[in-house]
Design a protein around this motif. Structure first.
Motif, PDB file in Angstrom:
ATOM      1  N   GLY A  29       0.807  -1.219   0.000  1.00 21.17           N
ATOM      2  CA  GLY A  29       0.000   0.000   0.000  1.00 21.17           C
ATOM      3  C   GLY A  29       0.834   1.261   0.000  1.00 21.17           C
ATOM      4  O   GLY A  29       2.049   1.230   0.213  1.00 21.17           O
ATOM      5  N   PRO A  30       0.187   2.401  -0.222  1.00 24.24           N
ATOM      6  CA  PRO A  30       0.908   3.671  -0.315  1.00 24.24           C
ATOM      7  C   PRO A  30       1.624   4.077   0.973  1.00 24.24           C
ATOM      8  O   PRO A  30       2.580   4.841   0.936  1.00 24.24           O
ATOM      9  N   ASN A  31       1.188   3.544   2.097  1.00 25.07           N
ATOM     10  CA  ASN A  31       1.848   3.849   3.371  1.00 25.07           C
ATOM     11  C   ASN A  31       2.731   2.703   3.842  1.00 25.07           C
ATOM     12  O   ASN A  31       3.099   2.640   5.010  1.00 25.07           O
ATOM     13  N   GLY A  32       3.035   1.775   2.916  1.00 25.89           N
ATOM     14  CA  GLY A  32       3.913   0.660   3.252  1.00 25.89           C
ATOM     15  C   GLY A  32       3.225  -0.537   3.866  1.00 25.89           C
ATOM     16  O   GLY A  32       3.881  -1.508   4.221  1.00 25.89           O
ATOM     17  N   GLU A  33       1.899  -0.481   4.001  1.00 26.83           N
ATOM     18  CA  GLU A  33       1.190  -1.626   4.568  1.00 26.83           C
ATOM     19  C   GLU A  33       1.119  -2.750   3.534  1.00 26.83           C
ATOM     20  O   GLU A  33       0.977  -2.495   2.343  1.00 26.83           O
ATOM     21  N   ASN A  34       1.273  -3.975   3.990  1.00 31.13           N
ATOM     22  CA  ASN A  34       1.288  -5.138   3.115  1.00 31.13           C
ATOM     23  C   ASN A  34       0.021  -5.956   3.300  1.00 31.13           C
ATOM     24  O   ASN A  34      -0.421  -6.169   4.428  1.00 31.13           O
ATOM     25  N   GLU A  35      -0.527  -6.435   2.173  1.00 30.42           N
ATOM     26  CA  GLU A  35      -1.700  -7.299   2.215  1.00 30.42           C
ATOM     27  C   GLU A  35      -1.477  -8.472   1.266  1.00 30.42           C
ATOM     28  O   GLU A  35      -1.264  -8.268   0.056  1.00 30.42           O
TER      29      GLU A  35
END
Length: 119
Positions: A29-35
């Protein structure tokens, strides 16, 4: 949309496809969150039975493929170190053209790996 994301794994230490390798696809994600958005095991040809992404699911962005090669080598009895030198190989890449075919192959051996954008 006709785009898709595929991969395959070749074990260059034995000159054959690597079957039974767990592959996870992560959207970053744009804030570095991973899914984790997909996971599958390679078949006898070292490929997945289905594309990891295709059609409307292909979106611009940053993705990461995680290849669990340590488990693969341990299952073959080839892991000689504890812990293994390579365990999980991450390949981070961008999709800029969702209508295109992105192919991300991985060439592995117990001591190294290589990748490239295939066709």
């Amino acid at each position: 949309m006709k785009g898709k994301l595929t991969t395959h794994v070749l074990d260059i230490s034995i000159g054959r496809p690597a079957s039974g390798v767990l592959v996870e696809l992560v959207h970053v994600g744009p804030n570095g969150e991973n899914e984790v958005i997909a996971s599958s095991y390679t078949n006898e040809d070292g490929r997945l039975n289905q594309p990891l992404l295709k059609g409307e699911h292909m979106k611009q962005g940053i993705y990461e493929l995680l290849f669990f090669v340590g488990d693969y080598y341990r299952s073959r009895g080839a892991a000689t170190e504890n812990p293994s030198f390579l365990d999980c190989v991450p390949v981070r890449f961008g999709i800029s053209e969702p209508d295109s075919h992105y192919h991300v192959p991985l060439l592995i051996s117990p001591g190294g790996y290589s990748t490239y954008r295939g066709s």
